[in-house]
Design an enzyme around this catalytic site. Structure first.
Site, PDB file in Angstrom:
ATOM      1  N   TYR A  31      -8.073   7.313   9.856  1.00  0.00           N
ATOM      2  CA  TYR A  31      -7.530   5.969  10.049  1.00  0.00           C
ATOM      3  C   TYR A  31      -6.498   5.889  11.175  1.00  0.00           C
ATOM      4  CZ  TYR A  31      -4.043   8.112   6.964  1.00  0.00           C
ATOM      5  OH  TYR A  31      -3.135   8.957   6.396  1.00  0.00           O
ATOM      6  N   ASN A  81       2.720  -2.818   6.077  1.00  0.00           N
ATOM      7  CA  ASN A  81       2.978  -2.080   4.842  1.00  0.00           C
ATOM      8  C   ASN A  81       4.465  -1.757   4.844  1.00  0.00           C
ATOM      9  OD1 ASN A  81       2.548  -0.542   2.467  1.00  0.00           O
ATOM     10  ND2 ASN A  81       2.352   1.323   3.678  1.00  0.00           N
ATOM     11  N   LYS A 118      -0.489   2.424  -4.227  1.00  0.00           N
ATOM     12  CA  LYS A 118      -1.038   3.755  -4.494  1.00  0.00           C
ATOM     13  C   LYS A 118      -0.792   4.214  -5.935  1.00  0.00           C
ATOM     14  CE  LYS A 118      -2.724   4.939  -0.424  1.00  0.00           C
ATOM     15  NZ  LYS A 118      -2.737   3.601   0.178  1.00  0.00           N
ATOM     16  N   ASP A 141      -8.687   6.328   2.358  1.00  0.00           N
ATOM     17  CA  ASP A 141      -7.620   7.045   3.050  1.00  0.00           C
ATOM     18  C   ASP A 141      -7.063   8.152   2.172  1.00  0.00           C
ATOM     19  OD1 ASP A 141      -6.752   4.713   1.490  1.00  0.00           O
ATOM     20  OD2 ASP A 141      -4.732   5.400   1.971  1.00  0.00           O
ATOM     21  N   ASP A 142      -6.466   9.129   2.817  1.00  0.00           N
ATOM     22  CA  ASP A 142      -5.744  10.216   2.144  1.00  0.00           C
ATOM     23  C   ASP A 142      -6.599  10.936   1.109  1.00  0.00           C
ATOM     24  OD1 ASP A 142      -3.719   9.375   3.716  1.00  0.00           O
ATOM     25  OD2 ASP A 142      -2.468   8.570   2.125  1.00  0.00           O
ATOM     26  N   GLY A 173       0.789  -1.225   0.000  1.00  0.00           N
ATOM     27  CA  GLY A 173       0.000   0.000   0.000  1.00  0.00           C
ATOM     28  C   GLY A 173       0.817   1.267   0.000  1.00  0.00           C
ATOM     29  N   ASP A 188       8.178   5.059   2.284  1.00  0.00           N
ATOM     30  CA  ASP A 188       7.950   5.831   1.062  1.00  0.00           C
ATOM     31  C   ASP A 188       7.907   7.332   1.287  1.00  0.00           C
ATOM     32  OD1 ASP A 188       5.559   5.856   2.408  1.00  0.00           O
ATOM     33  OD2 ASP A 188       4.318   5.207   0.733  1.00  0.00           O
TER      34      ASP A 188
END
Length: 878
Positions: free
Chosen positions: A187, A281, A67, A143-144, A36, A253
């Site tokens: 989250y 993740n 993503k 999310d995001d 993810g 990341d």
């Protein structure tokens, strides 16, 4: 961290009021991997290899959610093409063969209209297509994204949570209630408004979502240092079910200079009965995730039980370990963090010497074991390395705005009536992408060092962390023959390497210590940070002008000893780097090499600075607390070490190219930057002559003019300012140098008094006659007799230091030049110099190009112009 020795036995009893929020015993604990992260997704071969590893480790679930897969997020409406369908089908079938549940996730929240029948129909059609590939587990991720609804949605739904719950429930029912996961917009606790318990959004999600749907959670933060039982109990009460942890503890990341090789930590195993499961993740790079997966698997198999306080050493140790979880419910003796990490390292090491081959074939892989638990025997497992190289990642899940690479991902599925024909552009309009929520403004970015001097506190010197035999063996291996060059068609074999040329468990453990976890450095990294800081703070005791009268004479020997031990460690790390570059597993080597090589260069720079300090004269609480997200502290250990240097603001000198010219001949040469010593003068002169040989003619090659060029260009600096001089050397000898004087005005005065008269005697002014013209060398001699230094007050006030830097043409690696300049600027900054200037040739010259690459710029030609029209003045602020 000390634990409380006075806690009553009742403090460790489980809260019976939460029994109904426990995961049912008959329900399998979800343990696996979520792909993810932001950045380039893993390829098909890597995912298939991942499934095999997961099975051997006893994991059971893989969540597909990269993503940067455009059809997972940005172009979620588009159906998969025939080729993509075939690839995705292959993945799903491969997962089933390994008894791994393949969960397909989709993120429609960027632009979905929740009340739109059309969008809901498109979403159903997309998931029906994936279902036809054989997938029976799904996830909806919100999310995001911005927590806002458009005008149409506001007319239909009472809130954002109602809208998401409605869509999710309809999809869940449409798919006939499969295994299903949901990621909320809030989250983690830090994004819950105002708090977890009082969040209207979370309470609505918990109330409205059908009970069979798992709800994902990352903990107190996006990247959480600790997840406590008490926080999960609070959350479970709001969500009305045990949460599923999406764990970003190993995700990297958000910072291209960090990678995590530490164990699964910060989660007490007493969480297990209160969780639906944990999906990690991990790092964007595939191969380095061995440790993260292995230790998570060990953790998930830990047995939980109540224990009573006893007056024993073992129990006190367990209680100390418990205290860092901020949890007074249960201590779990079944998961030993250090044992789990050591077993993972031991199991990982053989894969370094499993050669990667073009056809993917490999020798039989070694067996490995999970960390033992109280009631669980050691589980044998076979781990095989990946089949293909992967590039370095771009950007941790759900964090900062990523640098998105939007090339279509090669997925896979059979042809059927649902296969779409939509063409996905390889580079969608970035202006329309809102893949993530930017990092909150105003977060602290600077690390403040406030650790007191050990000399002041009376603490003893840090003992040597590495056995002398280990250091000497590694250094001997690094200084032995040149690394064997291997033809591209035949990968180097472990059988061709001697034991001294191979990494051992201590070597690999040290590498893991240097790249540990987001909020914690390993013991070796802590040693480097604390020891460099001590040497820097106490360097005043090495002021040679005060040694005879200094009241701190007793610290001089301690400083020298600790500097010598620091030097040994840096050499040991360099030796390990050299051994690492000879591993046959090229996939693993390329995943880790940039991180290891960058750290090696930084350590070398620090070591050079320490040597300079010796030849001339605590951690930040915010980092350790976990209260900030880890991207606040950019660069990991390498970044923290760079911030300890006096030139921490000169970030351009630390931006090392990923693949510089020197790396074309792999493995690259090892360079050493060290202070100049008198015996280096001949070598430095030779470098100067080699670089500037065109300044004279062949007919000038006489003994009389043999040293003319270096005497003219660098002789004064070498003679009058050698304390601010460094040389760069490799296996071939000295290949570069940097010379400086912190006060050019004072330097020119000394030149006129002591250096120039000697040179005028050595090189008499030639006489030009009607029949003969002056040669190039004779023309240069006149500069000794007509010396006119730059006397601009503006120049010498803003840029008082003069720098001269040259390298042989064979040194093409810009990073070496950057670190050499960084070392000199650190030395100059230590004596309060704020700016430097240098003299360069024309814009077409090699010297101008080099200085320009290193951040020097031209001065205003109307204000600062040297007497020589062929010379330019370049300046730089430290």
């Amino acid at each position: 961290m000390p634990g409380s020795a006075t806690t009553d036995d009742s403090d460790y009893e489980l809260d019976k009021s939460f029994e109904d929020l426990r995961r049912p015993k008959e329900k399998e604990f979800i343990c696996g991997v979520v792909e993810g992260f932001y950045g380039r997704p893993w390829n098909t071969h890597q995912r298939i290899e991942l499934f095999a590893r997961m099975k051997k480790l006893g994991m059971n679930t893989y969540l597909y959610a990269p993503k940067d897969d455009v059809k997972h997020r940005a172009y979620w409406r588009d159906l998969y093409t025939v080729e993509e369908a075939d690839s995705l089908t292959e993945l799903i079938q491969s997962a089933k063969k390994q008894d791994i549940k393949f969960v397909y996730a989709i993120s429609p929240g960027l632009d979905m209209t929740y009340s739109s029948v059309k969008d809901l129909t498109i979403l159903r059609r997309k998931l029906d297509q994936v279902s036809s590939f054989g997938c029976d587990s799904f996830a909806l991720l919100f999310d995001d994204i911005l927590p806002e609804m458009n005008k149409c949605d506001k007319e239909v739904f009472a809130s954002f949570a109602h809208a998401q719950s409605s869509v999710t429930n309809q999809i869940y029912e449409h798919l006939k209630q499969p295994s299903f996961m949901f990621c909320p917009t809030e989250y983690c606790a830090s994004r819950s408004i105002p708090t977890v318990s009082d969040s209207q959004y979370l309470n609505t999600i918990g109330e409205k979502l059908i009970q069979g749907i798992e709800i994902m959670w990352t903990g107190p933060k996006v990247v959480s240092k600790i997840i406590s039982v008490s926080s999960i109990k609070e959350l479970a009460k709001v969500l009305r079910r045990p949460p599923l942890i999406w764990d970003n503890i190993h995700a990297n990341d958000y910072d291209q200079k960090r990678i995590y090789l530490g164990p699964y930590d910060g989660r007490c195993p007493s969480l297990i009965p209160f969780l639906s499961g944990v999906l990690t993740n991990p790092n964007c790079e595939f191969e380095p995730n061995f440790i993260a997966l292995h230790t998570l698997a060990s953790w998930s198999k830990s047995e939980y039980q109540d224990i009573k306080r006893q007056n024993s050493v073992e129990t006190h140790v367990e209680r100390e370990n418990l205290s860092k979880f901020d949890d007074n419910s249960v201590v779990i003796p079944g998961y030993d963090l250090m044992v789990a990490h050591k077993l993972a390292i031991k199991a990982w090491l053989p894969t370094f010497y499993t050669p990667t081959q073009p056809d993917g074939g490999r020798p039989p892989p070694p067996k490995l074991a999970l960390a033992p638990t109280d009631d669980t025997p050691i589980v044998d497992a076979i781990i095989t390395p990946i089949l293909n190289n992967i590039p370095t990642s771009v950007m941790t899940c759900m964090a900062v705005t990523p640098i998105t690479q939007t090339a279509p991902v090669g997925l896979a599925v059979p042809v059927n009536q649902l296969v779409g024909t939509v063409t996905v552009p390889s580079e969608p309009d970035n202006s329309q992408e809102t893949d993530s929520v930017a990092s909150p403004a105003g977060e602290p970015m600077d690390v403040i060092t406030d650790k007191p001097s050990l000399a002041a506190t009376g603490e003893p010197a840090v003992k040597e962390l590495l056995p002398n035999s280990l250091i000497s063996t590694a250094i001997a291996a690094a200084s032995s023959e040149e690394v064997m060059q291997v033809d591209e068609e035949v990968t180097s074999s472990a059988d061709l390497l001697s034991e001294n040329e191979k990494l051992n468990i201590d070597d690999l453990a040290m590498i893991c210590d240097m790249f540990y976890l987001p909020f914690e450095h390993g013991s070796k990294a802590q040693y480097v940070l604390s020891e460099f800081q001590w040497l820097k703070i106490n360097s005043h005791v090495m002021d040679h002008t005060k040694l005879s009268t200094s009241p701190e004479l007793h610290l001089v020997e301690e400083w020298k000893q600790r500097a010598e031990e620091f030097d040994k460690f840096v050499k040991y790390f360099a030796a390990v780097c050299k051994k690492f570059q000879m591993i046959p597993n090229s996939c693993l080597m390329y995943d880790l090499n940039d991180y290891i090589w960058d750290l090696r260069g930084t350590l070398s720079l620090l070591n050079s600075y320490i040597k300079w300090l010796g030849s001339t004269k605590g951690y930040n609480d915010a980092f350790l607390s976990g209260d900030n997200e880890p991207w606040v502290f950019r660069g990991g250990l390498t970044g923290e070490l760079q911030r300890l240097l006096p030139i921490s603001n000169s970030t351009d000198l630390f931006s090392i190219p990923q693949r510089s010219a020197e790396l074309e001949n792999f493995p690259p040469k090892v360079y050493t930057i060290r202070p100049f010593i008198p015996s280096d003068e001949t070598a430095v002169y030779n470098v100067c002559k080699a670089v500037n040989h065109s300044m004279v003619d062949l007919k000038d090659s006489t003994e009389q003019y043999d040293h003319l060029i270096p005497d003219l260009l660098i002789g004064g600096l070498v003679t009058l300012s050698s304390q601010f001089s460094f040389v760069v050397e490799n296996d071939d000898g000295v290949c570069g140098y940097i010379l400086a004087t912190p006060d050019a005005n004072d330097f020119h005065r000394k030149m006129s008094v002591s250096w120039l008269p000697e040179m005028q005697k050595k090189y008499p002014l030639p006489v030009e006659t009607d029949n003969t013209s002056l040669t190039k060398a004779q023309g240069l001699v006149s500069q000794f007799h007509n010396y006119q230094p730059e006397k601009s007050e503006l120049l010498l006030t803003q840029y008082p230091a003069l720098v001269k830097m040259e390298f042989l043409p064979s040194v093409k690696d810009l990073s070496i030049k950057q670190r050499t300049l960084a070392c000199m600027l650190s030395a100059l900054q230590s004596v309060q110099v704020v700016g430097v200037h240098c003299l360069s040739g024309s814009p077409e010259s090699r010297s101008y190009e080099m200085y320009n690459q290193l951040g020097f710029v031209r001065t205003n030609p109307n204000v600062l112009t040297p007497e020589n029209d062929d010379t330019l003045i370049l300046v730089r602020i430290i």
